[in-house]
Every structure is written in C-alpha cells, then in structure tokens.
Write a protein that holds these residues in place. Structure first.
Motif, short mmCIF file in Angstrom:
data_model
loop_
_atom_site.label_atom_id
_atom_site.label_comp_id
_atom_site.label_asym_id
_atom_site.label_seq_id
_atom_site.Cartn_x
_atom_site.Cartn_y
_atom_site.Cartn_z
N GLY A 88 -44.40 14.91 43.02
CA GLY A 88 -45.73 14.87 43.59
C GLY A 88 -45.81 14.16 44.93
N LYS A 89 -44.69 14.07 45.63
CA LYS A 89 -44.66 13.34 46.90
C LYS A 89 -44.96 14.25 48.08
CE LYS A 89 -41.59 9.54 45.64
NZ LYS A 89 -40.43 8.73 46.05
N ARG A 90 -45.73 13.73 49.02
CA ARG A 90 -46.04 14.47 50.24
C ARG A 90 -44.93 14.30 51.28
NH1 ARG A 90 -49.65 12.32 52.94
NH2 ARG A 90 -50.57 14.13 53.99
N MET A 91 -44.12 13.23 51.13
CA MET A 91 -43.04 12.95 52.06
C MET A 91 -41.73 12.88 51.28
SD MET A 91 -44.31 12.18 55.27
CE MET A 91 -43.51 10.77 56.00
N MET A 92 -40.98 13.97 51.30
CA MET A 92 -39.73 14.01 50.56
C MET A 92 -38.85 15.14 51.08
SD MET A 92 -40.76 15.85 46.94
CE MET A 92 -39.04 16.00 46.44
N ALA A 93 -37.60 15.08 50.71
CA ALA A 93 -36.65 16.15 51.03
C ALA A 93 -35.75 16.35 49.83
CB ALA A 93 -35.84 15.81 52.27
N MET A 94 -35.11 17.51 49.77
CA MET A 94 -34.19 17.82 48.67
C MET A 94 -32.96 18.53 49.23
SD MET A 94 -37.00 19.19 45.87
CE MET A 94 -38.10 19.85 47.13
N THR A 95 -31.85 18.33 48.56
CA THR A 95 -30.62 19.00 48.95
C THR A 95 -30.03 19.70 47.73
OG1 THR A 95 -28.41 18.68 49.90
CG2 THR A 95 -29.29 16.87 48.59
N GLY A 96 -29.60 20.93 47.91
CA GLY A 96 -29.08 21.71 46.79
C GLY A 96 -27.57 21.70 46.71
N ARG A 97 -27.04 22.56 45.86
CA ARG A 97 -25.59 22.67 45.65
C ARG A 97 -25.10 23.98 46.26
NH1 ARG A 97 -22.39 24.53 41.10
NH2 ARG A 97 -24.36 25.00 40.03
N THR A 98 -23.98 23.90 46.98
CA THR A 98 -23.43 25.07 47.67
C THR A 98 -22.06 25.41 47.11
OG1 THR A 98 -24.63 24.47 49.68
CG2 THR A 98 -22.81 26.04 49.92
N ILE A 99 -21.87 26.68 46.82
CA ILE A 99 -20.59 27.17 46.29
C ILE A 99 -19.95 28.06 47.35
CG2 ILE A 99 -19.47 28.59 44.51
CD1 ILE A 99 -21.81 27.86 42.66
N VAL A 100 -18.68 27.79 47.66
CA VAL A 100 -17.96 28.58 48.66
C VAL A 100 -16.79 29.28 47.99
CG1 VAL A 100 -16.72 28.54 50.85
CG2 VAL A 100 -18.59 26.92 50.46
N PRO A 101 -16.92 30.57 47.67
CA PRO A 101 -15.78 31.31 47.09
C PRO A 101 -14.67 31.44 48.13
CG PRO A 101 -17.85 32.51 46.84
CD PRO A 101 -18.09 31.42 47.83
N ARG A 102 -13.43 31.35 47.69
CA ARG A 102 -12.32 31.50 48.62
C ARG A 102 -11.13 32.14 47.93
NH1 ARG A 102 -14.23 26.50 47.67
NH2 ARG A 102 -12.88 24.83 46.92
N SER A 103 -10.23 32.62 48.73
CA SER A 103 -9.05 33.30 48.20
C SER A 103 -8.15 32.30 47.48
CB SER A 103 -8.27 33.96 49.34
OG SER A 103 -9.10 34.77 50.13
N ASN A 104 -7.21 32.81 46.73
CA ASN A 104 -6.25 31.96 46.04
C ASN A 104 -4.83 32.44 46.35
OD1 ASN A 104 -5.12 30.04 44.37
ND2 ASN A 104 -5.39 31.25 42.49
N PRO A 105 -4.13 31.74 47.26
CA PRO A 105 -4.56 30.53 47.98
C PRO A 105 -5.47 30.88 49.16
CG PRO A 105 -2.34 31.14 48.64
CD PRO A 105 -2.73 32.10 47.56
N PRO A 106 -6.28 29.92 49.60
CA PRO A 106 -7.22 30.18 50.69
C PRO A 106 -6.56 30.09 52.06
CG PRO A 106 -7.44 27.93 49.97
CD PRO A 106 -6.42 28.56 49.07
N THR A 107 -7.24 30.57 53.06
CA THR A 107 -6.80 30.35 54.44
C THR A 107 -7.30 28.98 54.90
OG1 THR A 107 -8.79 31.33 55.40
CG2 THR A 107 -6.94 32.82 54.93
N ASP A 108 -6.78 28.53 56.02
CA ASP A 108 -7.24 27.26 56.60
C ASP A 108 -8.73 27.33 56.94
OD1 ASP A 108 -6.66 24.59 58.04
OD2 ASP A 108 -7.47 25.82 59.66
N TYR A 109 -9.18 28.48 57.45
CA TYR A 109 -10.60 28.63 57.80
C TYR A 109 -11.46 28.54 56.54
CZ TYR A 109 -14.86 30.61 59.78
OH TYR A 109 -16.16 30.82 60.18
#
Length: 325
Positions: free
Chosen positions: A115-136
């Motif tokens: 119920g706050k008028r002054m707030m922020a939120m941060t979510g969760r990010t999933i990054v799929p990558r190859s196996n094994p991945p590249t440096d990028y």
C-alpha cells in the motif's frame, strides 16, 4: 479491484523481438482491462510502428506506441513512456524479454499488500544459454545475479517523479539501471525483491567479436562514479582491472624495443604480452564453448579488449569530468 498498471517497453528497430514480447505481455494472468502497454521507439522507426499497428489480438489490453524525435537511448525512451502513462504503478521490461504469465500479477500483489505510494520492486530474470555457453552468453547471464535491472522492475509514479525518472545522460543501455537504483536508495525508497515476477531474457545471436563493440559502454562508468561514488565503491568496480594496464604496458614496451632496436626488451615484452593475452583468453574459455571459431574469437578479442576498455574509460573520464581509469 486490481490496480491499474502501465507497462513500458523501449525498443528500436527490432520488430521481430518486440512482437514476441508483446505476445507474452497480452497473455498475462492479470485482468486485460487493468493494464496498458506503452511501446516507445528510441527514434524514428517505421518498421516497429507497422509491426505494432498490425499486431492483432482478441485481448482487451490497450497498446500504445510512441517515438522519440531522434535516437537518445533507452533511458529517454522509458521516461517518455512512464510520463505518458496513466497508472500509479509503472512496470518496465525490454523488447527482448519474455515476461512469464504471472509477471504483472506478482508486482501488483506486492504493491497492493504494501500500500505504499513510494516504492520500487525488482523481479527475477532467467537467461537461457547453450551448454556449454559462449563468452557472450555468460556475460548476458550476469543479469540473473543483478540486484536491479530496468528489464524487470516496477516503480510507483510518485517515486519516479521524486527522483525525476531516469537520467537521459546515459544514452546507451549501460549503468542507467544502476543509476536509477542508487537514486532510489539515496531517497530512502525501498526496493522490494519479487521472485515471482519473472522474465526470460533469451540471448540473441550476435556477430563474431561483438564484445569489442560492447566496450564502448564503459564510458558511462565515469558518469555513474561521478554521481554515486559511495555506491560504486560498495557495489560496482567501475575501473578496468589491473591486468589490462599490464598488458598495455608490455605492448608499449615491445614497440619501444622495436623502435630503439633493443632486441632483449622487444623479445621479453612480446613474450610477456602474448602470455598475458593467452592467459586472459584461457580464463574466458573456462566453462564456455571450445569450438574453433569461439577459441579464435576469444584469443583475438582478448588482445584488443584492454586497449578498448581503457580508451573508453578515459574518454568517459574526460567527457564527464570524473576520473575512472
């Protein structure tokens, strides 16, 4: 009633990625008439306008598209988006992200409970990558560990107005999210982690040696350091690592030996420089792909990255009058 929410998506000349993002956004579990989507093009972009205007859906979600008069970066695009929005809560993502179906609802639930008028939120990010991945891919995967990124966050309008939104001096997608986070922290605006607000961030294919172009973003480390020296010391190492300077030093010594015909200096410096390049490439190849093309890319770019990194940090130091080399 569920709070009305505005979703802001900056984009520029990536209509195929944007359409995938929009498809994920219109298929949220949140009531379709309780949120709007605002797409903001970072400059004139007829293809993106055509793609959005021809995007067909039977959902009740309203989709707006705006454009900056010239290319000014994602921070400016996000500012135009949230300032043109209707909601008290603004949710941000990127055009190359795929929000999960519960994404908006997860942010909404926390917002409604606090119920706050002054707030922020941060979510969760999933990054799929190859196996094994590249440096990028490994580099992009760092988003999974980031504390706060504009690809997956929510901020109340009151909070954005208090900190005057994003700093448009960050004209590339680099450090503008850290600047936003630090401004919120300085104002004492709490940032809530919301693990159920999840987006998938696929790694798009890039050209060979793309990491060299990425070094240009380092100029904005100086701006971040100038604005938030205390937080940079605590959370971010904004200067190039010491071995970059050592590699440049031995490269210069090798040329000095060549010019002065000092053969021992030339051979010694060349050997040390080459050894450091190979060691740098070897470290980058740890737990990454070992295809011939990727190995060649790591060796080649490892020779150039120190020079480009130090150059762009020096450039940023001069441009923003903040020592960051």
């Amino acid at each position: 009633m569920s709070p009305f929410i505005s979703v802001v998506v900056p984009t520029y000349r990536r209509p195929a990625l944007l359409i995938k993002c929009l498809d994920a956004l219109i298929n949220q579990s949140y009531p379709a008439n309780r949120y709007e989507i605002i797409v903001v093009s970072d400059g004139p972009d007829p293809e993106t306008f055509d793609a959005v205007n021809t995007f067909r859906t039977d959902k009740l979600v309203t989709i707006h598209i705006l454009a900056l008069p010239e290319k000014r970066g994602p921070a400016a695009a996000r500012n135009l988006g949230w300032r043109s929005s209707q909601a008290a809560l603004i949710v941000f993502t990127d055009d190359d992200c795929l929000p999960h179906p519960q994404w908006i609802r997860a942010f909404s639930d926390v917002y409604r409970i606090t119920g706050k008028r002054m707030m922020a939120m941060t979510g969760r990010t999933i990054v799929p990558r190859s196996n094994p991945p590249t440096d990028y891919e490994q580099n992009i995967a760092n988003l999974e560990r980031a504390e706060f990124i504009t690809a997956n966050c929510a901020i109340t309008r009151n909070a954005l107005q208090t900190i005057n939104g994003l700093d448009e001096a960050f004209t590339m997608a680099w450090r503008e999210d850290s600047d936003l986070q630090f401004k919120l922290m300085k104002r004492g605006i709490r940032i809530y982690p919301v693990v159920n607000a999840c987006v998938t961030h696929p790694v798009r294919k890039v050209s060979w040696g793309r990491c060299l172009k990425e070094e240009k973003k380092g100029m904005f480390d100086a701006l971040l350091l100038k604005k938030h020296p205390e937080f940079c010391r605590m959370k971010i190492n904004v200067r190039p690592p010491w071995h970059y300077y050592a590699m440049i030093l031995f490269f210069v010594l090798a040329w000095s030996g060549l010019i002065s015909q000092n053969i021992p200096m030339l051979y010694f410096s060349c050997c040390v420089w080459l050894a450091m390049v190979m060691l740098f490439a070897w470290k980058r190849l740890q737990n990454t792909a070992h295809t011939p093309a990727h190995i060649a890319e790591m060796i080649f770019t490892s020779a150039w990255i120190p020079f480009l990194s130090v150059y762009w940090h020096l450039y940023g130091s001069i441009r923003f009058r903040s020592f960051c080399v």
